[in-house]
Motif scaffolding. Structure first.
Motif, short mmCIF file in Angstrom:
data_model
loop_
_atom_site.label_atom_id
_atom_site.label_comp_id
_atom_site.label_asym_id
_atom_site.label_seq_id
_atom_site.Cartn_x
_atom_site.Cartn_y
_atom_site.Cartn_z
N SER A 1 0.82 -1.21 0.00
CA SER A 1 0.00 0.00 0.00
C SER A 1 0.85 1.27 0.00
O SER A 1 0.38 2.31 -0.41
N SER A 2 2.09 1.19 0.43
CA SER A 2 2.92 2.40 0.41
C SER A 2 3.32 2.71 -1.03
O SER A 2 3.66 1.80 -1.80
N GLY A 3 3.28 4.00 -1.38
CA GLY A 3 3.60 4.42 -2.74
C GLY A 3 4.99 3.96 -3.16
O GLY A 3 5.20 3.49 -4.28
N THR B 1 -4.68 3.29 -2.57
CA THR B 1 -5.18 4.16 -1.52
C THR B 1 -4.61 5.55 -1.77
O THR B 1 -3.86 5.75 -2.72
N ARG C 1 -2.26 6.79 -0.46
CA ARG C 1 -0.79 6.77 -0.39
C ARG C 1 -0.16 6.29 -1.69
O ARG C 1 1.05 6.28 -1.84
N SER C 2 -0.98 5.83 -2.62
CA SER C 2 -0.43 5.31 -3.88
C SER C 2 0.04 6.44 -4.78
O SER C 2 -0.58 7.51 -4.80
N VAL D 1 -7.01 10.62 -6.23
CA VAL D 1 -6.62 10.97 -4.86
C VAL D 1 -7.82 11.51 -4.09
O VAL D 1 -8.02 11.16 -2.92
N ASP E 1 -9.25 9.62 -0.79
CA ASP E 1 -9.40 10.27 0.51
C ASP E 1 -10.76 9.96 1.11
O ASP E 1 -10.91 9.80 2.31
N LYS F 1 -11.06 5.34 1.25
CA LYS F 1 -9.96 4.48 1.72
C LYS F 1 -9.31 3.68 0.62
O LYS F 1 -8.13 3.76 0.40
#
Ligand code: KIV
Ligand code: ZN
Length: 512
Positions: free
Chosen positions: A298-300, A331, A333-334, A363, A367, A370
């Motif tokens: 999930s982290s970019g 998400t 964060r992507s 984005v 937001d 989720k």
């Protein structure tokens, strides 16, 4: 002749894990799990404790008769009637094993059994001799071995091997051991028990301090060649060593350990989901190997890395455990790399300028909700987010349940341009709703996994349901959110149905 570096996998999901509160299975369910364990190619299945109930006896008997491949084992205390019952249950099994045990630590001798060391040693030997009259393959466990005085433990092991035990299992019954100490104990058994080479040394570790897997691996390094374990690490109290973690640690770090197993790792996910579904125990999302997030990024930065080169943030291939692919969870964060990749998979190749425009909408949406799903992306790039592109739409749901009431549900679905209404009953309101939707769409769909969680707090909390469905070889995941958990469940099912449609559309595109 067995390879000296081969580790036998002894699965005790149907015995030790089945003791977990609320996890008991009926005979048919046990057979289903045993057949799957055979596909997973475990070496030994501990199918139950025949003296404990008629159901357990029947399960061991039928698994012994019907499941081909692994050795089928029945548990028995070092007590004559237990061993007779195990022998009887296994009498038609082509590859039977009796596993007999007695506590050997001072704590067990004094605190529970009220017997001396001499008497317990005699019980152990007599149990092995009696088990031998039923089958050649006999396993003996000095229960609570990790807390047993080593001198006495060695004496018991030597005597039971001399009596005919072919496997000596060293249990860390209460999960007290630490890796170095436990590995050394196994080394000492092999070095100090004169006839230790005449039996396989096995270990059975519990997870009270979260060290069951690492203790098992330390024992294997120390010379143990059988690992007792369970699917999803289920078992008494905090559970047993997890089969999938042991197998994948040995496979992924072959360079370090140098041992092999027969396990077909591609069957791990199906086995985990089957056990979770039948025992009704959800797998924690961050559980190693089989948790829903184990292969989800999930982290970019991580997403960018795995898209460019998988091994930047992945040490195992998802397909090696039976998953289709890595999951890139979209998400807020992507980054653009993940979005571009997902759109490409969905068949949309965008120029940089268009990608920037879509990213802004993405984005904003992320937001709010989720996680952004494929159908959301299709709507974004299609430029018509107002109109539903779904093939299936839940238009109406009515469910009735309560104490003394047969749970029933009525659903109305729009399927393409048709409207279909169906009613059904089930084991609970969710089951009834799923049965009604199943009738309405008329395809052969199985619920592989179902999980529910609250995503806000309080009595008005939003419930989020994630359901995994399969149709033949195809597998999809659906998600539904509502303050009403039955509605969230139905929405998740319908969402998954739409993903099945999307999947077949994409596959058609690929073949054209
Ligand atoms: O944990 C334990 O000691 C056991 C024995 C029966 C092997 O489950
Ligand atoms: Zn145990």
């Amino acid at each position: 002749m067995t390879d000296a570096n081969h580790v036998f996998i002894f699965d005790t999901t149907l015995r030790d894990a089945e003791q977990t509160p609320g996890a008991s299975l009926n005979v048919a369910e046990k057979l289903e799990v045993a057949q799957q364990l055979a596909r997973l190619k475990v070496d030994i299945i501990e199918a139950g404790f025949p003296v404990s109930s008629n159901e357990d006896f029947e399960a061991v008997r039928r698994i012994g008769q019907e499941v081909e491949g692994p050795v089928i084992c029945g548990l028995a205390r070092a007590v004559a009637k237990d061993i007779d019952r195990a022998g009887e249950a296994l009498k038609d099994a082509p590859n039977p094993r009796i596993h007999t045990f007695v506590g050997t630590s001072e704590i067990h001798l004094k605190g529970q059994m009220r017997k001396g060391q001499e008497e317990v040693l005699k019980m152990a030997v007599a149990a092995v001799v009696q088990a031998k009259s039923y089958c050649d393959d006999v396993e003996f466990s000095p229960m609570d071995a990790a807390r047993t005085e080593p001198g006495y433990l060695f004496e018991v092991i030597e005597a039971t091997i001399a009596a005919g035990a072919t496997t000596i299992n060293i249990p860390d019954t209460v999960g007290y051991a630490v890796p170095e100490e436990f590995g050394t104990l196994i080394e000492q058994i092999i070095a100090k028990v004169p006839n230790s080479d005449q039996a396989i040394i096995s270990v059975h570790c519990h997870d009270d301090l979260g060290m069951a897997v690492i203790n098992t691996l330390a024992a294997i390094k120390g010379g143990a060649r059988q690992a007792e374990c369970t699917i999803n690490g289920l078992g008494e109290r905090a559970g047993n060593a997890s089969l999938e973690e042991i197998v994948m640690a040995l496979k992924t770090r072959q360079d370090h350990f140098g041992y092999t197993t027969h396990v077909v790792s591609q069957e791990i996910i199906s086995t985990s989901r089957l056990v979770s579904r039948l025992m009704g125990i959800a797998v924690q999302p961050n559980k190693a190997i089989v948790g829903a997030n184990a292969f989800a990024h999930s982290s970019g930065i991580h997403q960018d890395g795995v898209i460019k080169q998988r091994n930047t943030f992945e040490i195992m291939e998802p397909k090696d455990v039976g998953l289709d692919d890595t999951e890139i969870v979209l998400t807020a964060r992507s980054g653009r790399a993940a979005l571009r990749h997902r759109l490409q998979v969905l068949g949309h190749e965008l120029e940089q300028e268009e990608l920037n425009r879509v990213y802004e909408i993405f984005v904003e949406l992320a937001d709010k909700k989720k996680e952004v799903f494929d159908k959301d992306l299709i709507e974004i790039v299609g430029g018509d987010p107002g109109e539903s592109t779904d093939h299936y739409e839940l238009q109406y749901l009515h469910s009735v349940s309560g104490t003394g009431t047969v749970p029933t549900a009525t659903v109305r679905l729009r399927i393409g341009d048709q409207t279909v209404q169906q009613s059904a009953w089930g084991d609970g309101p969710v089951d009834a709703a799923y049965a009604a939707i199943g009738l309405a769409c008329g395809t052969d769909i199985h619920v592989e996994n179902y999980a529910i969680r609250a995503i806000t707090s309080g009595s008005q909390a939003l419930g989020e349901v994630t359901v995994h469905l399969s149709r033949a070889e195809e597998k999809v995941r659906g998600r539904g959110v509502s303050t009403d958990v039955i509605e969230a469940s139905a929405k998740a099912y319908v969402d998954a149905l739409n993903r099945l449609v999307l999947k077949s559309v994409k596959e058609e595109h690929q073949t054209v």
